[in-house]
Design an enzyme around this catalytic site. Sequence first.
Site: not given
Ligand code: IVH
Length: 671
Positions: A84, A116, A412, A436
């Site tokens: 992403l 995430k 100092c 000082c």
């Molecule tokens: S959706 C097109 N949801 O982040 C990819 N990814 O940088 C859409 N990840 O490959 C992924 N938590 O390994 C999605 N709640 C979440 C996520 C998540 C972690 C990781 C995943 C993905 C990566 C993308």
Amino acid sequence: MNQAQAKKRIEKLKELINEYRYLYHVKNESIMSEEAADSLKHELANLENQYPDLITPDSPTQRVAGEVLKAFNSVEHDQRMLSLNDVFNVKEIEAWVERITKLLGKAPDTYFEDVKMDGLAMSLIYENGKLIQGLTRGDGYRGEDVTLNIKTIESIPLKLRESESTKKYLSGRTEVRGEIVMYKKDFEELNKKRESEGLPLFANPRNTAAGTIRQLDSKLVSERKLYFRSYDLFIENELVETNELVYKTLDELGFLINKMSKKVKSVKEIEDFIKTWEDKRHELPFNTDGLVIKVNDRNLFKELGIVGKAPRGAVAFKYAAEQATTIVKDIFVSIGRTGSATPVAILEPVVIAGSTVQMATLHNDQEIARKDIRIGDSVIVHKAGDIIPEIVEPLIKLRTGKEKIFKMPENCPDCNTPLKKEKVEDVVYRCVNEKCPSRMYKLIEHYASKSALDIEGLGEKNVIALINANLISDQADIYALRVSDLEELERFAEVSANKLVSAIKDKKNPSLAKFIYGLGIRHVGVQTAVDLANYFTSLDKLSEATEEELENVEGVGSVVAESVVEWFAEPTNIKLLAKFSEYGVLIQEVKKTTGPLNNIKFAITGSLNTMGREIAAQLIRDKGGVFQSSVGKDTNFLVVGENVGESKLIKANKLGTKQISEEDLIKLLKG
Ligand code: IVH
């Protein structure tokens, strides 16, 4: 930096980043945080931008994705596993929405958002409802077959759950994607166990999870607690309509999903989600590194397509990084108001967690030696929330040999008085010269500060200007300033000279508490100053108090008592007080009002409905009562308000203090 210097720096950066990458991604060891490594990559990319001739194919900036380990079979993904693109603020989210709106011809109705997770991406293949394969992301096109290992993870169903709505997922090929994570508490337990066994500790939950999945012996994997939390679902020849439906179906198929994930309608709602999870995400059992925001409609998502490695229809929101790398330009010693000499690092300015950091305190020379921080070093700086920026460690591999070791000065840096070495908990060097200039300007600035005398126009810069012009050398001198003196200085045009002199004159009758606080006695903060003023009622009485008498004051212990006695015994301070009265400063005594509450002592816990704590305290005092900040043996009444903390109640119960309500207090005040 010229081309030759840039070339050397680039070589060193590449070596270090590459070593970090190898240890982190291949061997699952960490030599620095990901944020610090990102910061180095950023520097490298900038230098390469500046000198494009120096870009080589092996530079980390030219890398597309990770390697596939040889020990496992490499298998092609049914469809690419994407990454992403990152966004860092609401503006960038707005720009993303604008971009996709243009492409689609209209804005998407809804978005879907989730935290995430910071783990390792996993693709699970089910055939006719049975798990047949688990693949890591690999380079996005091909992953490693780790089926035996992931089968040991209890949160992965070996067979999909059947229900009315999940029927179509149980025939043919179904792919479920998600993240393998290790929970924070399991990680800590594992490390504790390893410590007791004398084994090296793991760096973080994500590396541990990734390392575990790459173990060739699946028995070892089964001994580590890992979780699979899902976020994506595919079947052959058909798209699941929305991401909302994906999560619902995954739940029904028997997978763990994040229940806080949700569908939203606008950027405003996305913004609310960001705010909600900024702090709350730390309470989740697993680590997160931001949020994922996707277009909810998966047909639109597909229509938007892919650029590079990332889909246009989703972004990762990243919370501000708390670490970055920069360079220590110099180390100087700052003298505080109590004379303490603290080494401070001057840094090449760097933005961390949204603000520019250019200084970091180094505490003392022992800390500098322990961390081996040298002038000229590239260092990792950490800043979180409101904490003072701190140097985590120097990057020794980036040294050129020209770095200089810092030595604490013997005198100092301002007034040249030899620094005295004291040991409290840690070593503190102190400039003991009461006159000082560094100490003096901080003392005067403190005297004029908001919580003390609150004199407008007497901030740091003006105080320094007045000291440099030899117009003042201590706090009392400000009362002798004349408009004509000030007008000669460039800083003070006529108007501001008049203003400052009258602002000072206005503060010739300070309250005792504010004056005591303003003196800058070590360990005497705002509340202690109030307590001392109320107890002793005049400066004369306070100045004559013994340590024993001082310790009678609620909340005053031996450290404060000793500091107060020492202050009033110091000849410079005796002279200072004489000077104040010579210049006509008249400190208001605290009048012990006699009234219906004569000498009755009150403490308050919780918040009151009809008045703030300060007002309640004043009303109690007006009636001759005593307001105490904490419950003591002599407290007569504890007023119990709302949202009460436990500590005062426990103490009151132990001491048998009478507890009354706010209404009772009001009745007593009315007499
Ligand atoms: S959706 C097109 N949801 O982040 C990819 N990814 O940088 C859409 N990840 O490959 C992924 N938590 O390994 C999605 N709640 C979440 C996520 C998540 C972690 C990781 C995943 C993905 C990566 C993308």
